[in-house]
Motif scaffolding. Structure first.
Motif, PDB file in Angstrom:
ATOM      1  N   GLY A  33       0.790  -1.231   0.000  1.00 32.88           N
ATOM      2  CA  GLY A  33       0.000   0.000   0.000  1.00 32.88           C
ATOM      3  C   GLY A  33       0.818   1.274   0.000  1.00 32.88           C
ATOM      4  N   VAL A  34       1.959   1.280  -0.662  1.00 34.67           N
ATOM      5  CA  VAL A  34       2.869   2.426  -0.578  1.00 34.67           C
ATOM      6  C   VAL A  34       2.580   3.541  -1.570  1.00 34.67           C
ATOM      7  CG1 VAL A  34       4.739   1.125   0.483  1.00 34.67           C
ATOM      8  CG2 VAL A  34       4.572   1.203  -1.996  1.00 34.67           C
ATOM      9  N   ILE A  35       1.864   3.244  -2.649  1.00 38.24           N
ATOM     10  CA  ILE A  35       1.496   4.280  -3.621  1.00 38.24           C
ATOM     11  C   ILE A  35      -0.012   4.446  -3.518  1.00 38.24           C
ATOM     12  CG2 ILE A  35       1.493   4.967  -6.058  1.00 38.24           C
ATOM     13  CD1 ILE A  35       4.302   4.727  -5.089  1.00 38.24           C
ATOM     14  N   GLU A  36      -0.440   5.566  -2.935  1.00 35.60           N
ATOM     15  CA  GLU A  36      -1.859   5.715  -2.610  1.00 35.60           C
ATOM     16  C   GLU A  36      -2.753   5.753  -3.840  1.00 35.60           C
ATOM     17  OE1 GLU A  36      -2.139   8.883   0.666  1.00 35.60           O
ATOM     18  OE2 GLU A  36      -0.056   8.984  -0.005  1.00 35.60           O
ATOM     19  N   LYS A  37      -2.244   6.342  -4.931  1.00 34.77           N
ATOM     20  CA  LYS A  37      -3.081   6.495  -6.121  1.00 34.77           C
ATOM     21  C   LYS A  37      -3.272   5.195  -6.889  1.00 34.77           C
ATOM     22  CE  LYS A  37      -3.530  10.719  -8.486  1.00 34.77           C
ATOM     23  NZ  LYS A  37      -2.922  11.942  -8.887  1.00 34.77           N
ATOM     24  N   ALA A  38      -2.319   4.271  -6.710  1.00 29.00           N
ATOM     25  CA  ALA A  38      -2.400   3.018  -7.464  1.00 29.00           C
ATOM     26  C   ALA A  38      -3.485   2.147  -6.852  1.00 29.00           C
ATOM     27  CB  ALA A  38      -1.054   2.308  -7.424  1.00 29.00           C
ATOM     28  N   GLU A  39      -4.027   1.242  -7.649  1.00 31.06           N
ATOM     29  CA  GLU A  39      -5.038   0.329  -7.117  1.00 31.06           C
ATOM     30  C   GLU A  39      -4.392  -0.692  -6.186  1.00 31.06           C
ATOM     31  OE1 GLU A  39      -5.869   1.566 -10.571  1.00 31.06           O
ATOM     32  OE2 GLU A  39      -6.967   2.794  -9.141  1.00 31.06           O
ATOM     33  N   GLY A  40      -3.093  -0.916  -6.370  1.00 33.01           N
ATOM     34  CA  GLY A  40      -2.349  -1.790  -5.468  1.00 33.01           C
ATOM     35  C   GLY A  40      -0.880  -1.476  -5.626  1.00 33.01           C
ATOM     36  N   SER A  41      -0.087  -1.725  -4.578  1.00 31.57           N
ATOM     37  CA  SER A  41       1.340  -1.449  -4.697  1.00 31.57           C
ATOM     38  C   SER A  41       2.097  -2.140  -3.587  1.00 31.57           C
ATOM     39  CB  SER A  41       1.605   0.057  -4.608  1.00 31.57           C
ATOM     40  OG  SER A  41       1.174   0.548  -3.361  1.00 31.57           O
ATOM     41  N   ALA A  42       3.410  -2.361  -3.822  1.00 34.05           N
ATOM     42  CA  ALA A  42       4.245  -2.932  -2.778  1.00 34.05           C
ATOM     43  C   ALA A  42       5.697  -2.635  -3.089  1.00 34.05           C
ATOM     44  CB  ALA A  42       4.035  -4.441  -2.679  1.00 34.05           C
ATOM     45  N   LEU A  43       6.497  -2.538  -2.043  1.00 33.58           N
ATOM     46  CA  LEU A  43       7.934  -2.362  -2.207  1.00 33.58           C
ATOM     47  C   LEU A  43       8.631  -3.504  -1.488  1.00 33.58           C
ATOM     48  CD1 LEU A  43       9.963   0.851  -2.202  1.00 33.58           C
ATOM     49  CD2 LEU A  43      10.766  -1.040  -0.807  1.00 33.58           C
ATOM     50  N   PRO A  56      -0.801  -2.484   5.977  1.00 35.02           N
ATOM     51  CA  PRO A  56      -0.444  -1.459   4.985  1.00 35.02           C
ATOM     52  C   PRO A  56       0.622  -0.515   5.530  1.00 35.02           C
ATOM     53  CG  PRO A  56      -2.722  -1.176   5.727  1.00 35.02           C
ATOM     54  CD  PRO A  56      -2.155  -2.319   6.499  1.00 35.02           C
ATOM     55  N   SER A  57       1.422   0.013   4.603  1.00 30.75           N
ATOM     56  CA  SER A  57       2.542   0.835   5.026  1.00 30.75           C
ATOM     57  C   SER A  57       2.566   2.121   4.207  1.00 30.75           C
ATOM     58  CB  SER A  57       3.821   0.023   4.816  1.00 30.75           C
ATOM     59  OG  SER A  57       4.936   0.744   5.255  1.00 30.75           O
ATOM     60  N   THR A  58       3.670   2.863   4.274  1.00 29.01           N
ATOM     61  CA  THR A  58       3.830   4.074   3.462  1.00 29.01           C
ATOM     62  C   THR A  58       5.162   3.981   2.737  1.00 29.01           C
ATOM     63  OG1 THR A  58       4.983   5.272   5.213  1.00 29.01           O
ATOM     64  CG2 THR A  58       2.581   5.526   5.098  1.00 29.01           C
ATOM     65  N   LEU A  59       5.303   4.721   1.645  1.00 29.11           N
ATOM     66  CA  LEU A  59       6.557   4.707   0.897  1.00 29.11           C
ATOM     67  C   LEU A  59       7.683   5.271   1.748  1.00 29.11           C
ATOM     68  CD1 LEU A  59       7.730   3.843  -1.784  1.00 29.11           C
ATOM     69  CD2 LEU A  59       7.255   6.114  -2.685  1.00 29.11           C
ATOM     70  N   TRP A  60       7.358   6.247   2.587  1.00 28.62           N
ATOM     71  CA  TRP A  60       8.364   6.834   3.479  1.00 28.62           C
ATOM     72  C   TRP A  60       8.952   5.756   4.380  1.00 28.62           C
ATOM     73  CZ3 TRP A  60      10.951  11.324   3.976  1.00 28.62           C
ATOM     74  CH2 TRP A  60      11.574  11.594   5.201  1.00 28.62           C
ATOM     75  N   GLU A  61       8.074   4.985   5.002  1.00 31.60           N
ATOM     76  CA  GLU A  61       8.536   3.913   5.896  1.00 31.60           C
ATOM     77  C   GLU A  61       9.383   2.902   5.127  1.00 31.60           C
ATOM     78  OE1 GLU A  61       5.329   1.881   7.955  1.00 31.60           O
ATOM     79  OE2 GLU A  61       6.758   0.332   8.580  1.00 31.60           O
ATOM     80  N   ALA A  62       8.923   2.564   3.931  1.00 32.42           N
ATOM     81  CA  ALA A  62       9.613   1.547   3.145  1.00 32.42           C
ATOM     82  C   ALA A  62      11.008   1.998   2.718  1.00 32.42           C
ATOM     83  CB  ALA A  62       8.776   1.204   1.912  1.00 32.42           C
ATOM     84  N   LEU A  63      11.145   3.284   2.369  1.00 33.27           N
ATOM     85  CA  LEU A  63      12.431   3.777   1.871  1.00 33.27           C
ATOM     86  C   LEU A  63      13.375   4.173   2.997  1.00 33.27           C
ATOM     87  CD1 LEU A  63      11.461   6.153  -1.084  1.00 33.27           C
ATOM     88  CD2 LEU A  63      12.659   3.983  -1.246  1.00 33.27           C
ATOM     89  N   ILE A  64      12.805   4.712   4.059  1.00 38.87           N
ATOM     90  CA  ILE A  64      13.619   5.386   5.065  1.00 38.87           C
ATOM     91  C   ILE A  64      13.858   4.540   6.312  1.00 38.87           C
ATOM     92  CG2 ILE A  64      13.800   7.559   6.388  1.00 38.87           C
ATOM     93  CD1 ILE A  64      13.591   7.859   3.326  1.00 38.87           C
ATOM     94  N   GLU A  65      13.066   3.543   6.517  1.00 37.52           N
ATOM     95  CA  GLU A  65      13.032   2.740   7.739  1.00 37.52           C
ATOM     96  C   GLU A  65      14.342   2.578   8.471  1.00 37.52           C
ATOM     97  OE1 GLU A  65      10.807  -1.392   8.519  1.00 37.52           O
ATOM     98  OE2 GLU A  65      12.968  -1.472   8.112  1.00 37.52           O
ATOM     99  N   ASP A  66      15.380   2.189   7.755  1.00 37.36           N
ATOM    100  CA  ASP A  66      16.618   1.915   8.479  1.00 37.36           C
ATOM    101  C   ASP A  66      17.478   3.146   8.682  1.00 37.36           C
ATOM    102  OD1 ASP A  66      18.326   0.473   5.583  1.00 37.36           O
ATOM    103  OD2 ASP A  66      16.733   1.948   5.770  1.00 37.36           O
ATOM    104  N   GLN A  67      16.966   4.301   8.214  1.00 36.51           N
ATOM    105  CA  GLN A  67      17.815   5.485   8.266  1.00 36.51           C
ATOM    106  C   GLN A  67      17.651   6.306   9.528  1.00 36.51           C
ATOM    107  OE1 GLN A  67      18.125   8.541   5.517  1.00 36.51           O
ATOM    108  NE2 GLN A  67      18.890   7.290   3.865  1.00 36.51           N
TER     109      GLN A  67
END
Lengths: 243, 288
Positions: free
Chosen positions: B45-55, B276-287
């Protein structure tokens, strides 16, 4: 869809005031392969920028003897828009790649890297208005992350006229139905304009107001960029302190 | 037309030799055992506009998948079935060796391997995606974006694709009197997905089989094999790659190992699809 009311009693469709930016988050160093990278979120708009270089130019005949070549690609992911977008570059992406490249050419010390290329890749992962501005903001952060000497960072934002009122940082809906859309990118410490476009119609006095409003937004974004870069370096220090 | 790839990164024979020496002792350059997978992190659920998404992240490898739904005409030979289109872009952000341009043979191969695994298992129930049978159907676009390349792109892209599909929403289709179809994107139902599939890739160096090769290992592999394993323990696809051959025994062994490893990956897909998550969490999590 018929045109919605975009602003009523000074309140915009997403609850913002005319001079309010959307919530912004930024981070650098998000990619491992790229020499520099940055991620910028502005409202729902999400862009990622990566820098490769300075590196060798191929084919060699494209190289300059006295400066670096800048290659810039602004591209939108197929899933970034409401209707799926074909991955093939559209005319809009071609134009924006040029406009962004020229903005960056103005602030990169290209003469320090003769016979090389600096690659700037911008990908829009989710588009909700202001993607070229967020892209330029991210690209300049990524260049700084890559350690490439810059005359200044670049911060950009779009100002538009909706239902007769000038507003800062258009979202997609406002962009679609506005009377004017003016993206502005500046090197704030130098007071120089590097990106300036207008789509729509404004009177000269409205344009002056719009530029003033954009500058307000630009200064805030600029502070955030500097803070993001500071965090990157202070994190290194914190780790040293802890260990 | 396919051409022998030129060596874009010069890997001295020395490196391959030192990798083999380590493997003799059961170790890999990053300290893993032969059958150890790198840490896997999956976000839906990282791209809100898409019908589905995952990283998906496997070590430093990162792949983003977006699912978009549109309306189109069915294929003539399957008039009552929706259409699935899988495409992969190896964007230049991901690696100094990726150039801008249309998908190259590696990107096309990856997309097709993932497409087959989903299609053959009927993970996406295309028969539930007809709107006006014979005339208008749902088109499901599954777009794979490789963001960071540190080896084993296929497994990462499959994880993201499976998770994105599982968590996708299907917009309501409204047919007017003239027969034209509009999608109402804020009224959605579950995407008709049955079961799950993951892909496990193994590399062969000398006589050693290693699971989840990282980029440095991929650059010296003799051969590579990817096995798609379904949740109900069937083999849903296979693809061998690389310039050298594998023995039958090695292929069988690879399949066995793939089954073992698949359990962990299927669990990750399950976990990620519930949260569900966010793109921020997915990209930045370990930072930060």
């Amino acid at each position: 869809m018929e045109k919605p009311v975009l602003i009523k009693d000074g309140v915009r469709i997403d609850g913002r005031k005319p001079d309010e930016l959307r919530p912004i988050r930024m981070a650098v160093g998000v990619l491992h392969n790229a020499d520099g990278s940055a991620y910028v979120e502005q409202g729902r708009t999400k862009v990622i920028a990566a820098i490769f270089g300075p590196r060798e130019v191929h084919p060699k005949h494209l190289a300059f003897p006295d400066r670096a070549v800048i290659r810039c690609r602004y591209h939108m992911a197929p899933f970034s828009t409401t209707e799926r977008k074909s991955p093939a570059p559209s005319r809009r992406e071609i134009e924006l790649s040029k406009v962004i490249r020229e903005a960056l050419e103005a602030i990169i010390f290209t003469e320090l890297f003769p016979r090389t290329v600096i690659d700037v890749f911008i990908e829009v992962l989710e588009a909700d208005g202001g993607t070229r501005c967020a892209g330029l903001t991210a690209a300049s952060l990524a260049l700084a992350d890559a350690g490439i000497p810059l005359r200044d960072l670049v911060a950009a934002v779009a100002v538009g006229k909706v239902d007769g009122t000038l507003v800062l940082d258009l979202n997609e809906l406002e962009d679609e139905y506005c009377e004017a859309d003016m993206p502005l990118g500046m090197a704030p410490s130098l007071g120089e304009v590097v990106l300036f476009q207008l789509n729509g119609v404004l009177r000269p006095d409205e344009l002056d107001e719009a530029v003033k409003l954009a500058k307000q937004g630009i200064m805030k974004i600029y502070e955030m960029q500097k803070e993001t870069l500071r965090r990157k370096y202070s994190k290194g220090l914190t780790q040293a302190e802890v260990s | 037309m396919s051409i022998t790839p030129s060596q874009q990164v010069i890997i001295p024979k020395l490196k391959k030799r030192s990798l083999l020496e380590l493997l003799e002792k059961g170790k890999r350059i990053d300290g893993r055992g032969s059958y150890d997978y790198r840490p896997v992190r999956l976000y839906s659920g990282v791209i809100e506009k898409a019908e589905g998404s995952a990283l998906a992240r496997i070590g430093k490898t990162m792949a983003l998948v977006g699912v978009k739904v549109g309306v189109g005409v069915p294929y003539p030979d399957t008039p009552n079935m929706g259409v699935l289109a899988v495409n992969a872009e190896f964007v230049p952000l991901a690696s100094p060796t990726f150039e801008p341009g249309p998908p190259d043979e590696n990107a096309v191969e990856l997309a097709r391997v993932i497409d087959r695994s989903i299609r053959e298992l009927k993970v996406l129930d295309l028969e539930k995606l007809a709107i006006i049978p014979g005339e208008k159907v749902y088109i499901v676009w599954l777009d794979i974006y490789v963001l960071d390349h540190d080896g084993n792109l296929i497994d990462a892209c499959m994880l993201a694709s499976m998770t994105a599909l599982l968590t996708s929403r299907l917009p309501k289709a409204v047919v007017d009197e003239k027969g034209s179809v509009q999608l109402v994107r804020d009224e959605t139902t579950d995407m008709p997905v049955n079961g799950k599939v993951v892909i496990v890739t193994l590399g062969k160096i000398g006589k050693h089989l290693i699971v989840d090769p990282c980029l440095e290992e991929e650059q010296v592999l003799d051969s590579k094999i990817s096995i798609a394993v379904s949740e109900d323990s069937r083999i849903a696809g296979a693809q061998r790659a690389g310039l050298q051959s594998m023995s039958e025994e090695e292929v069988r062994k690879a399949i066995d190992i793939a089954f073992e490893v698949s359990r962990m990956l299927l669990e990750k897909v399950d976990e990620a699809s519930r949260r569900p998550s966010t793109l921020w969490e997915a990209l930045i999590e370990d930072q930060y």
